[in-house]
Write a protein that holds these residues in place. Sequence first.
Motif, PDB file in Angstrom:
ATOM      1  N   VAL A 118       0.663  -1.336  -0.117  1.00  0.00           N
ATOM      2  CA  VAL A 118      -0.413  -0.273   0.132  1.00  0.00           C
ATOM      3  C   VAL A 118       0.964   1.335  -0.272  1.00  0.00           C
ATOM      4  O   VAL A 118      -0.066   2.307   0.242  1.00  0.00           O
ATOM      5  CB  VAL A 118      -1.261   0.245   1.344  1.00  0.00           C
ATOM      6  N   SER A 119       2.493   0.885  -0.050  1.00  0.00           N
ATOM      7  CA  SER A 119       3.188   2.242   0.116  1.00  0.00           C
ATOM      8  C   SER A 119       4.726   2.264  -0.900  1.00  0.00           C
ATOM      9  O   SER A 119       4.699   0.909   0.071  1.00  0.00           O
ATOM     10  CB  SER A 119       2.975   3.164   1.613  1.00  0.00           C
ATOM     11  N   ASP A 120       5.053   3.028  -1.308  1.00  0.00           N
ATOM     12  CA  ASP A 120       6.523   2.489  -0.923  1.00  0.00           C
ATOM     13  C   ASP A 120       7.583   2.073  -0.381  1.00  0.00           C
ATOM     14  O   ASP A 120       7.992   1.897  -0.439  1.00  0.00           O
ATOM     15  CB  ASP A 120       7.107   3.955  -2.033  1.00  0.00           C
ATOM     16  N   GLY A 121       7.260   2.777   1.073  1.00  0.00           N
ATOM     17  CA  GLY A 121       7.830   2.847   1.715  1.00  0.00           C
ATOM     18  C   GLY A 121       8.253   1.758   2.430  1.00  0.00           C
ATOM     19  O   GLY A 121       8.645   0.340   2.892  1.00  0.00           O
ATOM     20  N   TYR A 122       7.027   0.602   2.174  1.00  0.00           N
ATOM     21  CA  TYR A 122       6.655  -0.730   2.448  1.00  0.00           C
ATOM     22  C   TYR A 122       7.467  -1.466   1.618  1.00  0.00           C
ATOM     23  O   TYR A 122       8.270  -2.878   2.221  1.00  0.00           O
ATOM     24  CB  TYR A 122       4.994  -1.626   2.769  1.00  0.00           C
ATOM     25  N   ILE A 123       7.514  -1.839   0.332  1.00  0.00           N
ATOM     26  CA  ILE A 123       8.311  -2.061  -0.478  1.00  0.00           C
ATOM     27  C   ILE A 123       9.724  -1.554  -0.187  1.00  0.00           C
ATOM     28  O   ILE A 123      10.240  -3.331   0.191  1.00  0.00           O
ATOM     29  CB  ILE A 123       7.764  -1.999  -2.038  1.00  0.00           C
ATOM     30  N   ASP A 124      10.222  -0.296   0.254  1.00  0.00           N
ATOM     31  CA  ASP A 124      11.601  -0.431   0.207  1.00  0.00           C
ATOM     32  C   ASP A 124      12.574  -1.451   1.471  1.00  0.00           C
ATOM     33  O   ASP A 124      13.068  -1.615   1.982  1.00  0.00           O
ATOM     34  CB  ASP A 124      11.965   0.674   0.671  1.00  0.00           C
ATOM     35  N   ASP A 125      11.094  -1.198   2.528  1.00  0.00           N
ATOM     36  CA  ASP A 125      11.097  -1.639   4.124  1.00  0.00           C
ATOM     37  C   ASP A 125      11.521  -3.413   3.771  1.00  0.00           C
ATOM     38  O   ASP A 125      12.720  -3.825   4.527  1.00  0.00           O
ATOM     39  CB  ASP A 125      10.403  -1.191   5.136  1.00  0.00           C
ATOM     40  N   LEU A 126      10.160  -4.056   3.009  1.00  0.00           N
ATOM     41  CA  LEU A 126      10.141  -5.634   2.922  1.00  0.00           C
ATOM     42  C   LEU A 126      11.761  -5.150   2.519  1.00  0.00           C
ATOM     43  O   LEU A 126      12.532  -7.146   2.312  1.00  0.00           O
ATOM     44  CB  LEU A 126       9.243  -6.037   2.180  1.00  0.00           C
TER      45      LEU A 126
ATOM     46  N   TYR B 198      15.077  -7.933   3.808  1.00  0.00           N
ATOM     47  CA  TYR B 198      14.458  -9.837   3.140  1.00  0.00           C
ATOM     48  C   TYR B 198      15.303  -9.564   1.740  1.00  0.00           C
ATOM     49  O   TYR B 198      14.610  -9.296   1.033  1.00  0.00           O
ATOM     50  CB  TYR B 198      13.063 -10.093   3.254  1.00  0.00           C
ATOM     51  N   PRO B 199      16.578  -9.622   1.618  1.00  0.00           N
ATOM     52  CA  PRO B 199      17.254  -9.052   0.509  1.00  0.00           C
ATOM     53  C   PRO B 199      16.857 -10.153  -0.699  1.00  0.00           C
ATOM     54  O   PRO B 199      17.204 -10.245  -1.962  1.00  0.00           O
ATOM     55  CB  PRO B 199      18.769  -9.755   1.176  1.00  0.00           C
TER      56      PRO B 199
ATOM     57  N   ILE C  14      14.475 -11.053  -1.166  1.00  0.00           N
ATOM     58  CA  ILE C  14      12.728 -10.786  -2.473  1.00  0.00           C
ATOM     59  C   ILE C  14      13.581  -9.709  -2.975  1.00  0.00           C
ATOM     60  O   ILE C  14      12.829  -8.852  -3.842  1.00  0.00           O
ATOM     61  CB  ILE C  14      11.722 -10.126  -1.286  1.00  0.00           C
ATOM     62  N   LYS C  15      14.449  -9.205  -3.281  1.00  0.00           N
ATOM     63  CA  LYS C  15      15.282  -7.517  -4.138  1.00  0.00           C
ATOM     64  C   LYS C  15      15.201  -7.492  -5.059  1.00  0.00           C
ATOM     65  O   LYS C  15      13.819  -6.220  -5.602  1.00  0.00           O
ATOM     66  CB  LYS C  15      16.472  -7.754  -3.065  1.00  0.00           C
ATOM     67  N   ASN C  16      14.386  -8.848  -5.692  1.00  0.00           N
ATOM     68  CA  ASN C  16      14.315  -8.933  -7.283  1.00  0.00           C
ATOM     69  C   ASN C  16      13.309  -9.297  -7.664  1.00  0.00           C
ATOM     70  O   ASN C  16      13.016  -9.329  -9.175  1.00  0.00           O
ATOM     71  CB  ASN C  16      15.174  -9.704  -8.342  1.00  0.00           C
ATOM     72  N   ILE C  17      11.907  -8.959  -6.955  1.00  0.00           N
ATOM     73  CA  ILE C  17      10.580  -9.568  -7.003  1.00  0.00           C
ATOM     74  C   ILE C  17      10.139  -8.238  -7.297  1.00  0.00           C
ATOM     75  O   ILE C  17      10.211  -7.440  -6.902  1.00  0.00           O
ATOM     76  CB  ILE C  17      10.339 -10.494  -5.557  1.00  0.00           C
ATOM     77  N   PRO C  18       9.248  -8.589  -8.792  1.00  0.00           N
ATOM     78  CA  PRO C  18       8.167  -6.675  -9.347  1.00  0.00           C
ATOM     79  C   PRO C  18       7.680  -7.379  -7.703  1.00  0.00           C
ATOM     80  O   PRO C  18       7.064  -7.746  -7.407  1.00  0.00           O
ATOM     81  CB  PRO C  18       7.540  -7.778 -10.101  1.00  0.00           C
TER      82      PRO C  18
END
Length: 157
Positions: free
Chosen positions: A4-12, A16-17, A19-23
């Motif tokens: 729901v926010s870009d911050g969640y994506i950046d934090d996750l 959790y390295p 998942i860094k390449n997961i779209p």
Amino acid sequence: MICVSDGYIDDLKSRYPTIKNIPAVTISFGAFKPDLQIAAITKNLFKPLLDPAFKNIVYVGRGGADMHPTLGVIFKALKNNLNNDLQSSKNIRLHFIGTSYAPAGQGKPTILPLAQEFGVTENVIELTDRISYYHTLATLQQADALLMPGADGTLIC
């Protein structure tokens, strides 16, 4: 990954390295009719979380001790109804789903301990593991009621 926010994506991705390449995409809170239709059509692909023999009240989202003031009011009222032998309360199940940010199987309950304090554990189910977006929508569509406890003592039903 949908957040729901870009911050969640950046934090996750920083936590959790693997998942860094997961779209990933950010979709704000709201309802998108095609998603609701997809969830309804595909609901049988997901593990059912609700028992139709009960009135299922569902909350999907993070848990935490900061929700205890609001949930304490609800659990106290539920316990009062159970003590007064109100049959309708015996058939209620409050579901708290995806309450932890921990990896699957490693989350620590934050809602169930409060339910234990109030003696309503037979009516409260906490699943700390997150579920997918469409699993969430399908579960919410199957609920008898939705619960949105706030972190500051507010409540939306």
